[in-house]
Design an enzyme around this catalytic site. Sequence first.
Site, PDB file in Angstrom:
ATOM      1  N   LYS A  12     -17.496 -10.645  -7.818  1.00 17.68           N
ATOM      2  CA  LYS A  12     -16.310 -11.164  -7.122  1.00 17.68           C
ATOM      3  C   LYS A  12     -15.757 -10.110  -6.161  1.00 17.68           C
ATOM      4  O   LYS A  12     -15.471 -10.396  -5.007  1.00 17.68           O
ATOM      5  CB  LYS A  12     -15.236 -11.529  -8.162  1.00 17.68           C
ATOM      6  CG  LYS A  12     -13.864 -11.710  -7.567  1.00 17.68           C
ATOM      7  CD  LYS A  12     -12.792 -11.967  -8.615  1.00 17.68           C
ATOM      8  CE  LYS A  12     -12.261 -10.738  -9.323  1.00 17.68           C
ATOM      9  NZ  LYS A  12     -11.142 -10.047  -8.662  1.00 17.68           N
ATOM     10  N   ASN A  13     -15.611  -8.872  -6.666  1.00 18.62           N
ATOM     11  CA  ASN A  13     -14.946  -7.852  -5.855  1.00 18.62           C
ATOM     12  C   ASN A  13     -15.821  -7.290  -4.734  1.00 18.62           C
ATOM     13  O   ASN A  13     -15.352  -6.499  -3.920  1.00 18.62           O
ATOM     14  CB  ASN A  13     -14.413  -6.727  -6.741  1.00 18.62           C
ATOM     15  CG  ASN A  13     -13.206  -7.182  -7.540  1.00 18.62           C
ATOM     16  OD1 ASN A  13     -12.661  -8.262  -7.286  1.00 18.62           O
ATOM     17  ND2 ASN A  13     -12.786  -6.371  -8.504  1.00 18.62           N
TER      18      ASN A  13
ATOM     19  N   CYS B  90       2.540  -7.340  -9.226  1.00 20.80           N
ATOM     20  CA  CYS B  90       1.719  -8.311  -9.935  1.00 20.80           C
ATOM     21  C   CYS B  90       1.684  -7.920 -11.394  1.00 20.80           C
ATOM     22  O   CYS B  90       2.296  -6.936 -11.794  1.00 20.80           O
ATOM     23  CB  CYS B  90       0.311  -8.386  -9.342  1.00 20.80           C
ATOM     24  SG  CYS B  90      -0.718  -7.004  -9.799  1.00 20.80           S
TER      25      CYS B  90
ATOM     26  N   ARG C  96       1.368  -1.925  -7.352  1.00 18.91           N
ATOM     27  CA  ARG C  96       0.257  -2.105  -6.415  1.00 18.91           C
ATOM     28  C   ARG C  96       0.642  -2.228  -4.941  1.00 18.91           C
ATOM     29  O   ARG C  96       0.441  -3.262  -4.307  1.00 18.91           O
ATOM     30  CB  ARG C  96      -0.583  -3.320  -6.835  1.00 18.91           C
ATOM     31  CG  ARG C  96      -1.190  -3.145  -8.204  1.00 18.91           C
ATOM     32  CD  ARG C  96      -2.057  -4.290  -8.595  1.00 18.91           C
ATOM     33  NE  ARG C  96      -3.366  -4.251  -7.984  1.00 18.91           N
ATOM     34  CZ  ARG C  96      -4.252  -5.232  -8.093  1.00 18.91           C
ATOM     35  NH1 ARG C  96      -3.958  -6.309  -8.765  1.00 18.91           N
ATOM     36  NH2 ARG C  96      -5.436  -5.133  -7.518  1.00 18.91           N
TER      37      ARG C  96
ATOM     38  N   LEU D  18      -1.104   2.900   1.562  1.00 17.79           N
ATOM     39  CA  LEU D  18      -2.213   3.752   2.033  1.00 17.79           C
ATOM     40  C   LEU D  18      -3.061   3.028   3.082  1.00 17.79           C
ATOM     41  O   LEU D  18      -3.572   3.648   4.010  1.00 17.79           O
ATOM     42  CB  LEU D  18      -3.082   4.213   0.859  1.00 17.79           C
ATOM     43  CG  LEU D  18      -2.338   5.047  -0.195  1.00 17.79           C
ATOM     44  CD1 LEU D  18      -3.242   5.349  -1.382  1.00 17.79           C
ATOM     45  CD2 LEU D  18      -1.812   6.350   0.415  1.00 17.79           C
TER      46      LEU D  18
ATOM     47  N   ASP E 273     -11.086  -2.169 -14.965  1.00 18.84           N
ATOM     48  CA  ASP E 273     -11.332  -3.603 -15.175  1.00 18.84           C
ATOM     49  C   ASP E 273     -12.061  -3.886 -16.495  1.00 18.84           C
ATOM     50  O   ASP E 273     -12.283  -5.045 -16.851  1.00 18.84           O
ATOM     51  CB  ASP E 273     -12.140  -4.187 -14.004  1.00 18.84           C
ATOM     52  CG  ASP E 273     -11.302  -4.278 -12.742  1.00 18.84           C
ATOM     53  OD1 ASP E 273     -10.075  -4.162 -12.838  1.00 18.84           O
ATOM     54  OD2 ASP E 273     -11.882  -4.463 -11.655  1.00 18.84           O
TER      55      ASP E 273
ATOM     56  N   ILE F 225      -5.329   4.326 -13.797  1.00 12.83           N
ATOM     57  CA  ILE F 225      -5.312   3.680 -12.478  1.00 12.83           C
ATOM     58  C   ILE F 225      -4.040   2.863 -12.251  1.00 12.83           C
ATOM     59  O   ILE F 225      -3.378   3.003 -11.230  1.00 12.83           O
ATOM     60  CB  ILE F 225      -6.548   2.759 -12.287  1.00 12.83           C
ATOM     61  CG1 ILE F 225      -7.850   3.499 -12.631  1.00 12.83           C
ATOM     62  CG2 ILE F 225      -6.593   2.180 -10.874  1.00 12.83           C
ATOM     63  CD1 ILE F 225      -8.261   4.587 -11.677  1.00 12.83           C
TER      64      ILE F 225
ATOM     65  N   ARG G 289     -10.428 -17.163 -12.277  1.00 11.05           N
ATOM     66  CA  ARG G 289     -10.327 -16.431 -11.008  1.00 11.05           C
ATOM     67  C   ARG G 289     -11.547 -15.534 -10.805  1.00 11.05           C
ATOM     68  O   ARG G 289     -11.949 -15.288  -9.671  1.00 11.05           O
ATOM     69  CB  ARG G 289      -9.082 -15.543 -11.005  1.00 11.05           C
ATOM     70  CG  ARG G 289      -7.790 -16.311 -10.896  1.00 11.05           C
ATOM     71  CD  ARG G 289      -6.638 -15.367 -10.720  1.00 11.05           C
ATOM     72  NE  ARG G 289      -6.824 -14.548  -9.511  1.00 11.05           N
ATOM     73  CZ  ARG G 289      -5.977 -13.644  -9.086  1.00 11.05           C
ATOM     74  NH1 ARG G 289      -4.866 -13.412  -9.760  1.00 11.05           N
ATOM     75  NH2 ARG G 289      -6.208 -12.944  -7.998  1.00 11.05           N
TER      76      ARG G 289
HETATM   77  N1  EPU Z   1      -2.425   2.351  -4.498  1.00  7.68           N
HETATM   78  C1  EPU Z   1      -1.345   2.839  -3.828  1.00  7.68           C
HETATM   79  N2  EPU Z   1      -1.223   2.538  -2.499  1.00  7.68           N
HETATM   80  C2  EPU Z   1      -2.136   1.804  -1.828  1.00  7.68           C
HETATM   81  C3  EPU Z   1      -3.260   1.305  -2.536  1.00  7.68           C
HETATM   82  C4  EPU Z   1      -3.373   1.606  -3.874  1.00  7.68           C
HETATM   83  O1  EPU Z   1      -0.476   3.510  -4.393  1.00  7.68           O
HETATM   84  O2  EPU Z   1      -1.953   1.577  -0.634  1.00  7.68           O
HETATM   85  C5  EPU Z   1      -2.580   2.649  -5.938  1.00  7.68           C
HETATM   86  C6  EPU Z   1      -2.490   1.386  -6.795  1.00  7.68           C
HETATM   87  O3  EPU Z   1      -1.160   1.036  -7.068  1.00  7.68           O
HETATM   88  C7  EPU Z   1      -3.270   1.779  -8.019  1.00  7.68           C
HETATM   89  C8  EPU Z   1      -4.361   2.685  -7.444  1.00  7.68           C
HETATM   90  O4  EPU Z   1      -3.883   3.106  -6.182  1.00  7.68           O
HETATM   91  O5  EPU Z   1      -2.467   2.504  -8.884  1.00  7.68           O
HETATM   92  C9  EPU Z   1      -5.726   2.051  -7.263  1.00  7.68           C
HETATM   93  O6  EPU Z   1      -5.603   0.793  -6.640  1.00  7.68           O
HETATM   94  P1  EPU Z   1      -6.720   0.180  -5.688  1.00  7.68           P
HETATM   95  O7  EPU Z   1      -6.153   0.079  -4.322  1.00  7.68           O
HETATM   96  O8  EPU Z   1      -7.997   0.900  -5.851  1.00  7.68           O
HETATM   97  O9  EPU Z   1      -6.854  -1.286  -6.279  1.00  7.68           O
HETATM   98  P2  EPU Z   1      -7.215  -2.567  -5.444  1.00  7.68           P
HETATM   99  O10 EPU Z   1      -8.084  -2.189  -4.321  1.00  7.68           O
HETATM  100  O11 EPU Z   1      -5.968  -3.330  -5.165  1.00  7.68           O
HETATM  101  C10 EPU Z   1      -9.437  -3.177  -6.672  1.00  7.68           C
HETATM  102  C11 EPU Z   1      -9.972  -4.361  -7.442  1.00  7.68           C
HETATM  103  C12 EPU Z   1      -9.265  -4.442  -8.785  1.00  7.68           C
HETATM  104  C13 EPU Z   1      -9.511  -3.136  -9.538  1.00  7.68           C
HETATM  105  C14 EPU Z   1      -9.048  -1.939  -8.701  1.00  7.68           C
HETATM  106  C15 EPU Z   1      -9.359  -0.604  -9.327  1.00  7.68           C
HETATM  107  C16 EPU Z   1     -10.627  -5.879  -5.686  1.00  7.68           C
HETATM  108  C17 EPU Z   1     -10.391  -7.142  -4.947  1.00  7.68           C
HETATM  109  N3  EPU Z   1      -9.761  -5.562  -6.648  1.00  7.68           N
HETATM  110  O12 EPU Z   1      -8.040  -3.406  -6.496  1.00  7.68           O
HETATM  111  O13 EPU Z   1      -9.845  -5.530  -9.491  1.00  7.68           O
HETATM  112  O14 EPU Z   1      -8.824  -3.142 -10.761  1.00  7.68           O
HETATM  113  O15 EPU Z   1      -9.677  -1.988  -7.412  1.00  7.68           O
HETATM  114  O16 EPU Z   1     -10.708  -0.472  -9.560  1.00  7.68           O
HETATM  115  O17 EPU Z   1     -11.598  -5.194  -5.429  1.00  7.68           O
HETATM  116  C18 EPU Z   1      -9.899  -7.313 -11.026  1.00  7.68           C
HETATM  117  O18 EPU Z   1     -10.993  -7.662 -10.544  1.00  7.68           O
HETATM  118  O19 EPU Z   1      -9.450  -7.808 -12.105  1.00  7.68           O
HETATM  119  C19 EPU Z   1      -9.095  -6.315 -10.334  1.00  7.68           C
HETATM  120  C20 EPU Z   1      -7.779  -6.175 -10.550  1.00  7.68           C
END
Ligand code: EPU
Length: 414
Positions: free
Chosen positions: A17-18, A112, A117, A121, A300, A322, A392
Amino acid sequence: MVGGRPLEGTVRISGAKNASLPALCAALLTDEPVRLRNVPEVRDIRTMGRVLGALGAEVEFRVGGVVEVRARNLTSLEAPYELVKTMRASVLVLGPVLAREGRARVSLPGGCAIGARPINLHLLALEKMGATIGVEHGYVEARAERLRGAEIYFDTVTVTGTENLLMAASRAEGETVLRNAACEPEVRDLADLLNAMGAKVEGAGTPTIRIEGVRSLGGAEHRVIPDRVETGTYLAACAIAGGEIEVRDCHPPHLEAVIEKLRETGLRIEEGPDNLRVRSPRTLHAASVTTLPHPGFPTDMQAQYMVLMTQAAGVSTITESIFENRYMHVAELERMGAHVRVEGRTALVTGPTPLSGAQVMATDLRASACLVLAGLGARGETIVDRVYHLDRGYYRIDEKLRGLGADIERIRWP
Ligand code: EPU
């Protein structure tokens, strides 16, 4: 579902999915068709289809996990709140739409179930590339005549942030270097697709990625990698329910940390090139873990691993590094008889405790998978409510588990 039946047989893993979500968004970078294979037929993918449709792209879902996207021209540059609020990954359209059209409007996702989240960045990095970013009425509005290559250092490793920038930079002017980039296999998969479309991306899968921007990108065909979290979830299911299964169509090197940790608990795992054979031991041992960016143990898999630890002998600590609030499943597990104490970001699990079936409620995707696994290991009947969370990201988990001999049934479709 009624627990207590050991699993046996074979299960096939779906596409990730991701990895599919950013791949669908990458199709916005070209007016030519992009055809993706091995896309899982899960709800988030449909939602992304609607996001792309709202922008004016034609999205065709074919049988067998083939999706074709053609974004001849974009009729809207906005990802609306109604869609973003149901799926945060919708923010992945920001980079490609901005790079292609010079403007993009995306609803801020807000909080969420697993934490705050933010996407600060993503925005800071786009500003470094010359974009002007404003936030008004709950929307991010980004503008840039043409994005310019830049040196970007991510303060925190961010998966979708890295992906957004990878897409934006592939059509920017000049070279972009992403430092402290996410090394997740899904990032690498996106880079492979972008390169097939004519981009010049090097180093994806490592913390430093170089992207030489090009004027335009073309169509491509791409097979999405197998879902490593789905794979890990079935390994954990076998450990919890007992039994011996074969997991097929997976990619073991993408989940080394999970495989190693499960071996530490006593699981027998044999790796093949695209399959895993797993056998549950008589006694599971407690083993502590900390979630980390790839190649560390994935967040995850944290909730599913916690269920396993409730069945293991000894005390284990699980540290979630995380997300700050990813323990929503704990209260439900306790209702089933688990002994878990949460202190800040660490959960202390004492096992083994027999679980007893109960009516429980899913709060997010991975938490709902954890409750299903708990149900497999519990005495008596478990009813998991709000399974739309499960749908989902897991393709027909009920059918796949039934195929392995589990006594599980979907009572109602959401
Ligand atoms: N963060 C920030 N600022 C930003 C972006 C991230 O502070 O601008 C923080 C987040 O709050 C978090 C950490 O950085 O504490 C890591 O977040 P990341 O951005 O890596 O998460 P994401 O990209 O929103 C993806 C996956 C998630 C998975 C995370 C971590 C997708 C669509 N989603 O989320 O998947 O948990 O990386 O590996 O790729 C799931 O599939 O159930 C799921 C939640």
